[in-house]
Write a protein that holds these residues in place. Structure first.
Motif, short mmCIF file in Angstrom:
data_model
loop_
_atom_site.label_atom_id
_atom_site.label_comp_id
_atom_site.label_asym_id
_atom_site.label_seq_id
_atom_site.Cartn_x
_atom_site.Cartn_y
_atom_site.Cartn_z
N THR A 151 15.40 -7.63 -26.70
CA THR A 151 15.70 -6.48 -25.84
C THR A 151 16.84 -5.66 -26.42
O THR A 151 16.81 -4.43 -26.44
CB THR A 151 16.07 -6.96 -24.42
N LEU A 152 17.86 -6.37 -26.90
CA LEU A 152 19.00 -5.69 -27.52
C LEU A 152 18.53 -4.81 -28.67
O LEU A 152 18.94 -3.66 -28.81
CB LEU A 152 20.02 -6.74 -27.99
N LEU A 153 17.64 -5.33 -29.51
CA LEU A 153 17.15 -4.56 -30.66
C LEU A 153 16.37 -3.32 -30.19
O LEU A 153 16.54 -2.23 -30.73
CB LEU A 153 16.25 -5.42 -31.55
N GLN A 154 15.56 -3.51 -29.16
CA GLN A 154 14.78 -2.38 -28.66
C GLN A 154 15.68 -1.28 -28.11
O GLN A 154 15.51 -0.11 -28.41
CB GLN A 154 13.82 -2.86 -27.56
N LEU A 155 16.65 -1.69 -27.30
CA LEU A 155 17.52 -0.69 -26.67
C LEU A 155 18.45 -0.03 -27.68
O LEU A 155 18.87 1.11 -27.50
CB LEU A 155 18.35 -1.35 -25.56
N LEU A 156 18.77 -0.77 -28.72
CA LEU A 156 19.72 -0.25 -29.72
C LEU A 156 19.01 0.59 -30.79
O LEU A 156 19.65 1.33 -31.52
CB LEU A 156 20.46 -1.44 -30.36
N HIS A 209 17.99 1.66 -38.47
CA HIS A 209 17.68 0.87 -39.66
C HIS A 209 17.89 -0.62 -39.42
O HIS A 209 17.00 -1.43 -39.67
CB HIS A 209 18.54 1.29 -40.85
N VAL A 210 19.08 -0.95 -38.94
CA VAL A 210 19.41 -2.37 -38.80
C VAL A 210 18.52 -3.03 -37.75
O VAL A 210 18.13 -4.19 -37.88
CB VAL A 210 20.92 -2.55 -38.50
N THR A 211 18.17 -2.28 -36.71
CA THR A 211 17.31 -2.88 -35.68
C THR A 211 15.89 -3.11 -36.20
O THR A 211 15.28 -4.14 -35.89
CB THR A 211 17.27 -1.99 -34.42
N GLU A 212 15.38 -2.17 -37.01
CA GLU A 212 14.04 -2.37 -37.60
C GLU A 212 14.04 -3.63 -38.47
O GLU A 212 13.11 -4.43 -38.44
CB GLU A 212 13.63 -1.17 -38.48
N GLU A 213 15.11 -3.79 -39.25
CA GLU A 213 15.18 -4.92 -40.17
C GLU A 213 15.21 -6.24 -39.38
O GLU A 213 14.48 -7.19 -39.70
CB GLU A 213 16.43 -4.79 -41.06
N GLU A 254 11.92 -7.02 -37.76
CA GLU A 254 10.95 -7.58 -38.72
C GLU A 254 11.28 -9.05 -38.98
O GLU A 254 10.40 -9.91 -39.04
CB GLU A 254 10.99 -6.78 -40.01
N ARG A 255 12.58 -9.33 -39.13
CA ARG A 255 12.98 -10.72 -39.37
C ARG A 255 12.66 -11.61 -38.18
O ARG A 255 12.53 -12.83 -38.31
CB ARG A 255 14.47 -10.78 -39.70
N ARG A 256 12.57 -11.05 -37.01
CA ARG A 256 12.17 -11.81 -35.83
C ARG A 256 10.68 -12.12 -35.86
O ARG A 256 10.17 -12.83 -35.01
CB ARG A 256 12.50 -11.03 -34.55
N GLY A 257 9.98 -11.49 -36.79
CA GLY A 257 8.58 -11.81 -36.95
C GLY A 257 7.62 -10.75 -36.44
O GLY A 257 6.41 -10.97 -36.43
N TYR A 258 8.15 -9.63 -36.01
CA TYR A 258 7.26 -8.58 -35.51
C TYR A 258 6.79 -7.71 -36.68
O TYR A 258 7.57 -7.42 -37.58
CB TYR A 258 7.96 -7.70 -34.47
N LEU A 312 9.61 -0.70 -34.58
CA LEU A 312 10.19 -0.59 -33.23
C LEU A 312 9.77 0.70 -32.54
O LEU A 312 9.76 0.79 -31.32
CB LEU A 312 11.72 -0.68 -33.30
N LEU A 313 9.46 1.72 -33.36
CA LEU A 313 9.00 2.98 -32.79
C LEU A 313 7.73 2.78 -31.97
O LEU A 313 7.45 3.53 -31.05
CB LEU A 313 8.71 3.99 -33.90
#
Ligand SMILES: [Zn+2]
Ligand SMILES: [Zn+2]
Length: 829
Positions: A724-729, A735-739, A742-746, A750-751
């Motif tokens: 959720t933090l990554l989505q909201l951020l 950039h950092v949230t996309e990375e 991806e590392r979380r396995g998605y 995020l777009l």
């Protein structure tokens, strides 16, 4: 396995991927769920963008990403307002061609946008300096010419007698030529205009239909249009054998008109002073005033100067003969270039009357403190004019009337009845002068033929292209007029030798309709496609600086209405909502003050170095966190590091997730935190309150960090919270949230992820009932949070009145908590 947050590698990777995947490209054929957002297209000035410029684009991009995640079909195009004076100056100063200079600047700016991680739909890129674009300016001009909305007339321009060229207002510095220092004079030249005054009332009325615009901007536009209702009054001038007509907003003060004043430009001036003993002196003075730049003449502090013509006019209301003057403070554009001076009730007239010893007569007398009529005022003693108060005296049949619109209406009816005048509405707004005597603009598509006069270039011959091969000296007028190849042509009507118009269009013409061209950027057959425009217009959210509050927005609204009237677009107002970002300030060594960030103040911060050291995401988060985005904010280099530390902390959370236990006692608490953050961030984004959104995300990351450190939440809940933090951020730090995502396995960007929704029920802590015993006997029941700790429970229990009653006079020895069931209070015996 732990990894370092390498912002350079992460940002390069994602910028590249968004570009390859054309992440922001929109198929305009589908407008379902459309949201057209637009950041004002920039002028490619050649100066690298600084972090102050960045604010506009960063908040726009955050909004864009937020819209995407909310399922909107968001369109976010970008282009270049590429014509204009600085390109021509660069040509003169550095010998580089304006086109080459501009094309290169565009390349540089585009790269800067990329490095900020701004997602634009580049498939719709436009630049106003290319014939594919400006031919439609020409097409529009011809259409307006045909409809009587474009016309030519003489108008004053700033002229440098030494450079022998026309100067733009910004090239006149303290009344002198910016380049050579020679005093600038006013000259009358034949110039092209757009008849915006014909739309004044609609431009005013349209403002009432725009609740999504800042009130401040609407007020500025209303003032600029400056509608004033009043009357024209005719004054007999025996020396002329005719009447001079004045315009006044206060016909109710006509009895107090003690002299008449003409602008030096008034057509009657020459005849009035023909027999004057000091005619030569007056003529020379008139010439000086006429050649004074208008901006200077309008200045508040400019001394008022005048000359008595010796002639008189007859005040129709009193029958008295009053002197007739010429003065610099009356402008030919105001009304008819003639005013009735009422010193008792007008500030400028009173100042001028006192200066020249002219009579003062009161129409209105102020009421006394008790509301009754005050004592008669001696006009000679009047220090301040009486503006909008009091009641009329000595002007039968109006005596006793109070100042106000109703009284003005009665005067207008009276003047009309007597045949002395008539009601009239005037505007401060003037027609839009679009002629520029410069090279780097859209050529105005007309030809001058000795036999046929002004001949429009036929549509089939568009575009009239700017020749590349011209010489830039900065002297002797417009470089275009020296290009024989351009100027010499044949008349489209009769075929005889003819000359092309060398004036080019004001660049505000380019920006008056560009929002429509983004919807048909490659259409070679028409200005834009009506059907597409009707599906995508209006622009849902327009974002840009307050410096465009008046001219750009007024011209764009005007041209949109013109295109509407041509049947080319259904809407009349192009921009539904408007947002003006506040500027970024910083301490300037040069001035010793905190000022707007600018190259000339030497207080800019380059994003290049900042991005190199800490990354674009850090700049973005800091820029959004700096304060309410519509307010001015001061840049602090130290605070930027805080944003950087926040992102590093978010990065470290990923590795820590693995340490979380499978089950833990306080899952509910972290869940509540997660849902309340979703709610806070969403409502902040909806209000453009990016700063409070960032603050909420910092708190959530702290809460998650603490839960992981203390192992109070389970792995599943920690992971959900992190996602959720990554989505909201993501909108703030893409950039950092996309990375991390991806590392979380998605595998999807995020777009493409949906914006999280909060669950109302999870916002509230679960509540349970506890039994309270005092010395083993049931005395009360209380309600507490399910996960409340012993200290919190004890506070609630001790606050109960019943418990207090049973504890009265006793000393508490200890409190024993049986979690989820009861608390027993044991007293000392
Ligand atoms: Zn000059
Ligand atoms: Zn001809």
């Amino acid at each position: 396995m732990s990894t370092q947050y390498d912002h350079k590698a992460v940002e390069a990777k994602w910028q590249d991927r968004w570009e390859r995947h054309r992440a922001a490209e929109v198929d305009l054929r589908n407008s379902h769920g459309k949201y057209y957002m637009l950041m004002m297209f920039p002028y490619p000035s050649g100066d690298r963008l600084h972090v102050g410029h960045g604010r506009n684009y960063i908040l726009g991009d955050s909004l864009y990403r937020y819209l995407r995640m909310n399922g909107k079909r968001a369109l976010n195009p970008m282009g270049w307002d590429a014509f204009g004076l600085p390109a021509e100056n660069a040509a003169i100063q550095r010998g580089v061609h304006p086109r080459d200079w501009t094309v290169n600047n565009i390349k540089v700016m585009k790269e800067q946008f990329r490095r900020w991680g701004i997602l634009f739909d580049w498939s719709k890129e436009i630049a106003s300096c290319y014939p594919e674009y400006y031919r439609w300016n020409q097409w529009l001009f011809l259409r307006m010419l045909d409809q009587g909305l474009a016309y030519k007339k003489k108008a004053p321009v700033n002229w440098c007698p030494s450079c022998r060229t026309v100067l733009a207002n910004e090239q006149v510095v303290d009344g002198a030529c910016e380049r050579c220092g020679t005093a600038v004079v006013q000259r009358d030249l034949e110039q092209w205009f757009f008849r915006i005054t014909g739309y004044a009332d609609r431009l005013l009325a349209g403002l009432d239909e725009l609740p999504g615009w800042p009130e401040k901007v609407k007020v500025m536009q209303r003032n600029w249009i400056g509608r004033s209702a009043g009357a024209e009054i005719d004054f007999e001038v025996p020396a002329l054998g005719e009447k001079v007509t004045v315009f006044t907003t206060r016909p109710d003060t006509v009895h107090g008109a003690t002299f008449l004043v003409l602008a030096p430009e008034h057509p009657a001036v020459a005849r009035l002073i023909a027999g004057h003993p000091e005619r030569a002196e007056i003529e020379a003075w008139v010439e000086t005033v006429r050649s004074t730049p208008r901006i200077e003449r309008e200045g508040e502090t400019t001394p008022k100067e005048g000359r008595d013509t010796g002639a008189v006019a007859r005040n129709p209301a009193t029958g008295e003969e009053i002197p007739l003057w010429i003065a610099n403070y009356v402008l030919p554009e105001y009304g008819s270039g003639a005013i009735m001076a009422v010193p008792a009730h007008d500030t400028r007239d009173l100042a001028f009357a006192r200066q020249e010893g002219l009579p003062v007569r009161l129409v209105y007398h102020p009421h006394g403190a008790d509301g009754a009529d005050g004592a008669e005022i001696d006009p000679a003693a009047l220090a301040e004019p009486i503006l909008h108060e009091g009641s009329i005296r000595n002007a039968p049949p109006f005596d006793g009337l109070a100042a106000g619109p109703e009284t003005i209406g009665r005067f207008i009816a009276w003047l009309e009845g007597e045949g002395w005048g008539r009601g009239k509405v005037t505007y401060r707004l003037r027609d839009w002068l679009i002629s520029r005597q410069r090279y780097w603009g859209t050529p105005i598509p007309v030809v001058y033929c000795d036999a046929c006069g002004i001949v429009p270039v036929p549509e089939s011959q568009l575009p009239v292209e700017l020749p590349y091969d011209v010489e830039f000296t900065g002297r002797e007028g417009n470089p275009l007029s020296r290009s024989k190849e351009f100027v010499e042509t044949s008349c489209p009507k009769c075929g005889a030798a003819a000359r092309r118009e060398t004036d080019t269009m004001d660049t505000f013409v380019d920006s008056s309709w560009y929002y429509l061209r983004f919807l048909s950027p490659r259409d070679a057959t028409k200005m834009f496609d009506t059907e597409t425009a009707d599906r995508w217009m209006p622009v849902d959210q327009y974002i840009g600086g307050i410096e465009h509050a008046i001219l750009h927005l007024l011209y764009a609204r005007f041209i949109c209405k013109v295109l509407h009237d041509f049947g080319m677009v259904g809407i009349e107002e192009p921009f539904q909502n408007l947002f003006n970002q506040g500027m970024i300030t910083r301490f300037s060594e040069k001035s010793g003050r905190i000022e707007k960030m600018s190259k000339s103040k030497g207080n800019t911060v380059s994003p290049d170095q900042l991005i190199e050291e800490m990354g674009a995401d850090t700049e973005r988060v800091y820029t959004l966190f700096i304060g309410p985005p519509d307010k001015e904010a001061e840049w602090s280099d130290e605070a930027v590091s805080g944003a950087n530390r926040f992102l590093h902390r978010v990065w470290r959370l990923l590795d820590k997730l693995a340490e979380a236990p499978p089950t833990a006692p306080a899952d509910g608490e972290l869940e509540r935190e997660r849902h309340s953050t979703i709610q806070r961030v969403t409502s902040s984004m909806e209000r453009f309150s990016f700063n409070t959104a960032v603050a909420a995300l910092m708190e959530l990351s702290n809460a998650l960090f603490k839960a992981l450190e203390e192992k109070t939440a389970s792995r599943r809940i920690c992971e959900e919270t992190f996602d959720t933090l990554l989505q909201l951020l993501h909108p703030m730090a893409p950039h950092v949230t996309e990375e991390l995502w991806e590392r979380r396995g998605y595998t999807e960007s995020l777009l493409e992820a949906t914006w999280p929704e909060h669950d109302e029920k999870k916002l509230h802590r679960a509540r349970i009932q506890l039994v309270v015993q005092v010395d083993g006997k049931l005395r009360d029941r209380v309600e507490v949070d399910a996960d409340a700790d012993e200290k919190e429970v004890r506070a609630v229990v001790l606050a109960s009145p019943k418990v207090q009653e049973h504890l009265a006079g006793k000393e508490l020895a200890k409190a024993v908590l049986v979690p989820g069931r009861l608390m027993n209070l044991v007293t000392r015996r």
